[in-house]
Design a protein around this motif. Structure first.
Motif, PDB file in Angstrom:
ATOM      1  N   ALA A   1       0.829  -1.208   0.000  1.00 18.06           N
ATOM      2  CA  ALA A   1       0.000   0.000   0.000  1.00 18.06           C
ATOM      3  C   ALA A   1       0.863   1.257   0.000  1.00 18.06           C
ATOM      4  CB  ALA A   1      -0.926  -0.007   1.207  1.00 18.06           C
ATOM      5  N   MET A   2       1.899   1.274   0.825  1.00 13.53           N
ATOM      6  CA  MET A   2       2.747   2.457   0.900  1.00 13.53           C
ATOM      7  C   MET A   2       3.587   2.629  -0.361  1.00 13.53           C
ATOM      8  SD  MET A   2       3.866   2.602   4.936  1.00 13.53           S
ATOM      9  CE  MET A   2       4.508   4.285   4.738  1.00 13.53           C
ATOM     10  N   SER A   3       3.991   1.525  -0.967  1.00 11.44           N
ATOM     11  CA  SER A   3       4.728   1.599  -2.245  1.00 11.44           C
ATOM     12  C   SER A   3       3.845   2.177  -3.337  1.00 11.44           C
ATOM     13  CB  SER A   3       5.226   0.210  -2.651  1.00 11.44           C
ATOM     14  OG  SER A   3       6.147  -0.302  -1.718  1.00 11.44           O
ATOM     15  N   GLU A   4       2.577   1.786  -3.356  1.00  9.80           N
ATOM     16  CA  GLU A   4       1.644   2.299  -4.349  1.00  9.80           C
ATOM     17  C   GLU A   4       1.441   3.807  -4.164  1.00  9.80           C
ATOM     18  OE1 GLU A   4      -0.678   2.202  -7.665  1.00  9.80           O
ATOM     19  OE2 GLU A   4       0.485   0.524  -6.842  1.00  9.80           O
ATOM     20  N   ALA A   5       1.357   4.233  -2.905  1.00  6.07           N
ATOM     21  CA  ALA A   5       1.211   5.673  -2.639  1.00  6.07           C
ATOM     22  C   ALA A   5       2.427   6.444  -3.145  1.00  6.07           C
ATOM     23  CB  ALA A   5       1.016   5.905  -1.143  1.00  6.07           C
ATOM     24  N   LYS A   6       3.619   5.892  -2.930  1.00  6.33           N
ATOM     25  CA  LYS A   6       4.845   6.536  -3.424  1.00  6.33           C
ATOM     26  C   LYS A   6       4.816   6.623  -4.951  1.00  6.33           C
ATOM     27  CE  LYS A   6       7.317   6.730   0.536  1.00  6.33           C
ATOM     28  NZ  LYS A   6       7.881   7.937   1.142  1.00  6.33           N
ATOM     29  N   LYS A   7       4.345   5.552  -5.575  1.00 10.58           N
ATOM     30  CA  LYS A   7       4.286   5.505  -7.035  1.00 10.58           C
ATOM     31  C   LYS A   7       3.381   6.616  -7.583  1.00 10.58           C
ATOM     32  CE  LYS A   7       3.761   1.387  -8.629  1.00 10.58           C
ATOM     33  NZ  LYS A   7       3.101   0.128  -9.041  1.00 10.58           N
ATOM     34  N   LEU A   8       2.304   6.892  -6.845  1.00 14.79           N
ATOM     35  CA  LEU A   8       1.354   7.924  -7.270  1.00 14.79           C
ATOM     36  C   LEU A   8       1.787   9.326  -6.834  1.00 14.79           C
ATOM     37  CD1 LEU A   8      -2.072   6.185  -6.468  1.00 14.79           C
ATOM     38  CD2 LEU A   8      -0.922   6.370  -8.689  1.00 14.79           C
ATOM     39  N   GLY A   9       2.908   9.399  -6.125  1.00  9.39           N
ATOM     40  CA  GLY A   9       3.360  10.699  -5.641  1.00  9.39           C
ATOM     41  C   GLY A   9       2.472  11.268  -4.551  1.00  9.39           C
ATOM     42  N   TRP A  10       1.817  10.382  -3.807  1.00  8.38           N
ATOM     43  CA  TRP A  10       0.854  10.808  -2.789  1.00  8.38           C
ATOM     44  C   TRP A  10       1.542  10.859  -1.429  1.00  8.38           C
ATOM     45  CZ3 TRP A  10      -3.418   7.373  -0.312  1.00  8.38           C
ATOM     46  CH2 TRP A  10      -4.302   8.178   0.432  1.00  8.38           C
ATOM     47  N   ASP A  11       1.695  12.044  -0.895  1.00 10.47           N
ATOM     48  CA  ASP A  11       2.350  12.250   0.389  1.00 10.47           C
ATOM     49  C   ASP A  11       1.292  12.283   1.481  1.00 10.47           C
ATOM     50  OD1 ASP A  11       4.120  12.781   2.397  1.00 10.47           O
ATOM     51  OD2 ASP A  11       4.378  14.909   1.906  1.00 10.47           O
ATOM     52  N   VAL A  12       1.032  11.145   2.117  1.00 10.06           N
ATOM     53  CA  VAL A  12       0.010  11.031   3.148  1.00 10.06           C
ATOM     54  C   VAL A  12       0.604  10.278   4.335  1.00 10.06           C
ATOM     55  CG1 VAL A  12      -0.902   8.838   2.282  1.00 10.06           C
ATOM     56  CG2 VAL A  12      -2.420  10.383   3.554  1.00 10.06           C
ATOM     57  N   THR A  13       0.087  10.511   5.510  1.00  9.80           N
ATOM     58  CA  THR A  13       0.584   9.836   6.709  1.00  9.80           C
ATOM     59  C   THR A  13      -0.117   8.490   6.882  1.00  9.80           C
ATOM     60  OG1 THR A  13       1.063  11.928   7.812  1.00  9.80           O
ATOM     61  CG2 THR A  13       0.805   9.983   9.220  1.00  9.80           C
ATOM     62  N   PHE A  14       0.679   7.443   7.108  1.00  6.53           N
ATOM     63  CA  PHE A  14       0.142   6.101   7.336  1.00  6.53           C
ATOM     64  C   PHE A  14       0.337   5.705   8.796  1.00  6.53           C
ATOM     65  CE2 PHE A  14       0.745   5.926   2.756  1.00  6.53           C
ATOM     66  CZ  PHE A  14      -0.350   5.200   2.316  1.00  6.53           C
ATOM     67  N   LEU A  15      -0.700   5.100   9.362  1.00  3.92           N
ATOM     68  CA  LEU A  15      -0.672   4.552  10.720  1.00  3.92           C
ATOM     69  C   LEU A  15      -1.059   3.090  10.643  1.00  3.92           C
ATOM     70  CD1 LEU A  15      -0.741   4.685  13.890  1.00  3.92           C
ATOM     71  CD2 LEU A  15      -3.137   5.419  13.663  1.00  3.92           C
ATOM     72  N   GLY A  16      -0.227   2.209  11.178  1.00  3.23           N
ATOM     73  CA  GLY A  16      -0.506   0.775  11.113  1.00  3.23           C
ATOM     74  C   GLY A  16      -1.061   0.228  12.410  1.00  3.23           C
ATOM     75  N   ALA A  17      -1.918  -0.798  12.309  1.00  2.27           N
ATOM     76  CA  ALA A  17      -2.339  -1.551  13.487  1.00  2.27           C
ATOM     77  C   ALA A  17      -1.153  -2.365  13.997  1.00  2.27           C
ATOM     78  CB  ALA A  17      -3.517  -2.450  13.135  1.00  2.27           C
ATOM     79  N   THR A  18      -1.292  -2.990  15.159  1.00  2.00           N
ATOM     80  CA  THR A  18      -0.145  -3.629  15.813  1.00  2.00           C
ATOM     81  C   THR A  18       0.602  -4.667  14.960  1.00  2.00           C
ATOM     82  OG1 THR A  18      -1.711  -5.103  16.945  1.00  2.00           O
ATOM     83  CG2 THR A  18      -0.909  -3.206  18.171  1.00  2.00           C
ATOM     84  N   PRO A  19      -0.050  -5.459  14.067  1.00  2.00           N
ATOM     85  CA  PRO A  19       0.723  -6.432  13.297  1.00  2.00           C
ATOM     86  C   PRO A  19       1.720  -5.817  12.309  1.00  2.00           C
ATOM     87  CG  PRO A  19      -1.564  -7.100  13.403  1.00  2.00           C
ATOM     88  CD  PRO A  19      -1.503  -5.702  13.935  1.00  2.00           C
ATOM     89  N   THR A  20       1.622  -4.512  12.059  1.00  2.00           N
ATOM     90  CA  THR A  20       2.592  -3.873  11.162  1.00  2.00           C
ATOM     91  C   THR A  20       3.885  -3.529  11.886  1.00  2.00           C
ATOM     92  OG1 THR A  20       1.859  -1.585  11.580  1.00  2.00           O
ATOM     93  CG2 THR A  20       0.677  -2.821   9.890  1.00  2.00           C
ATOM     94  N   ASN A  21       3.865  -3.567  13.215  1.00  2.00           N
ATOM     95  CA  ASN A  21       5.012  -3.125  14.003  1.00  2.00           C
ATOM     96  C   ASN A  21       6.015  -4.255  14.187  1.00  2.00           C
ATOM     97  OD1 ASN A  21       6.140  -2.434  17.132  1.00  2.00           O
ATOM     98  ND2 ASN A  21       6.050  -0.747  15.673  1.00  2.00           N
TER      99      ASN A  21
END
Length: 399
Positions: free
Chosen positions: A250-270
């Motif tokens: 998901a974050m790679s796709e946002a970078k690809k689109l040039g979308w600068d947004v803040t991401f917050l993950g649930a505990t399994p992402t940590n």
């Protein structure tokens, strides 16, 4: 959560409250206990989409079993652990659980992996009177139980609950960063639903509307449609009810689109794999967490020794998942020791509900279970990836 638990936010109360009216009716097995051995079981994803969780969790469990047995076992009994691969597939989890209950005669199921897999298989355990201890999911069904269903008394959890940890993290992010258009992308299963529940409950409490809600099927690898929708909807913060590769995707796709947004993950992402595999794509990701991840170059004392021993045993660095697996067995051993030399299922259940505290070596909140909600004390933190490392940015969050 009960009112007494909510009063402390995410520092979940573990006071012994009331005895269950149906407690005496709970059937709990003493199968798997012999003069010299205690047979325990677990099912992990060793081959499926979250094997990066399942393999190190099982390694941590193996390490704990080896250490306990080398020290003489539990009141003279050695642990025998049966490990099965569930492939993160509910059907495989059911078959594995049936096999361990009927053929292997396990005393307890410890640390089974995954929300959908644990949910599918747990009734097999309860029907046989087998304890379900410390599953690798923080979905509320793993610790909430109905006193009218006495077999549900057999389930205990020691992880951050997804709903409450999500609420605490979302609240802090919204207030600290002044976000106005929060969004969520979540996995379409029990885990994702719990993250969604925490998100929607907290927004309702803050009288804020979600700008976008989107989901994906478990095992998906293309998130272009979801990310494009959230960008179009003008999101300024995205909550991710994802695991590892989905977070990176998901974050790679946002970078690809040039979308600068803040991401917050649930505990399994940590987990360490997110910055290790995601590299620049995940830089700046925030995530909820229950404890800080130890690094070999900064760890001290018992934790430093543990990291070195793990690397020697498995020829790889330890991670969050390995810690959780290790602690699952160590927690079981603590309460089994408390149950005494004449170990039975009932005495194990009594020990778990005794109010005695287990403290691990990783400075986690103490494990101490309530008699009404079988959830240990938990405190939420928010950590952020900075220069490829998880760094604590806020501790002891409440909602």
């Amino acid at each position: 959560m009960s009112k007494s638990l909510r009063a402390l936010g995410l520092a979940v109360s573990a006071l012994a409250l009331t005895h269950l009216p149906a407690a005496a009716q709970t059937k709990v097995t003493s199968e798997g206990i012999s003069a010299n051995e205690i047979v325990i079981g677990t099912h992990q994803d060793l081959s499926g989409p979250i094997k990066v969780w399942g393999v190190p969790v099982s390694n941590g469990m193996k390490m704990a079993v080896e250490e306990i047995n080398a020290a003489g076992g539990i009141n003279g009994r050695k642990l025998k652990m049966i490990l099965e691969d569930n492939g993160y597939d509910p059907k495989k989890a059911v078959l594995a659980s049936q096999k361990m209950v009927e053929r292997d005669k396990i005393f307890a199921m410890i640390g089974p992996m995954g929300s959908p897999t644990v949910l599918a298989a747990q009734d097999i355990l309860f029907d046989a009177g087998v304890l379900q201890l410390f599953p690798l999911t923080a979905a509320e069904f793993t610790f909430k139980f109905d006193p009218a269903k006495p077999q549900e008394r057999l389930k205990f959890n020691n992880l951050l609950p997804y709903v409450e940890s999500t609420r605490a993290a979302v609240k802090w992010m919204m207030e600290a960063k002044n976000f106005k258009k929060p969004c969520i992308m979540h996995q379409d299963d029990e885990y994702g639903k719990n993250v969604l529940d925490g998100f929607t409950q907290q927004l309702a409490a803050m009288k804020v509307s979600a700008a976008s809600v989107t989901s994906y099927k478990r095992g998906a690898s293309d998130f272009s449609a979801q990310v494009a929708k959230m960008k179009s909807d003008g999101c300024d913060m995205v909550l991710l009810g994802t695991v590892i590769r989905e977070t990176i995707g998901a974050m790679s796709e946002a970078k690809k689109l040039g979308w600068d947004v803040t991401f917050l993950g649930a505990t399994p992402t940590n987990v360490l794999e997110v910055p290790t595999l995601g590299k620049e794509a995940v830089e700046g990701l925030y995530a909820a967490s229950g404890f800080e991840i130890p690094y070999e170059d900064t760890a001290k004392g018992k934790v430093k020794d543990w990291l070195a021993n793990y690397k020697k045993m498995f020829n790889t660095d330890a991670n969050t998942q390995a810690i959780i697996g290790y602690n699952a067995i160590e927690t079981f051993a603590f309460y089994a020791n408390k149950a005494g030399k004449d170990l039975t299922g009932q005495k194990m259940l009594d020990a778990l509900e005794s109010g005695d505290k287990f403290l691990d070596i990783f400075s986690s909140p103490p494990t101490k279970f309530s008699k009404t909600d079988h959830l240990a004390n938990t405190i939420t933190q928010v950590q952020q990836i900075q220069k490829g490392r998880w760094v604590l940015v806020k501790d002891n969050l409440m909602f």
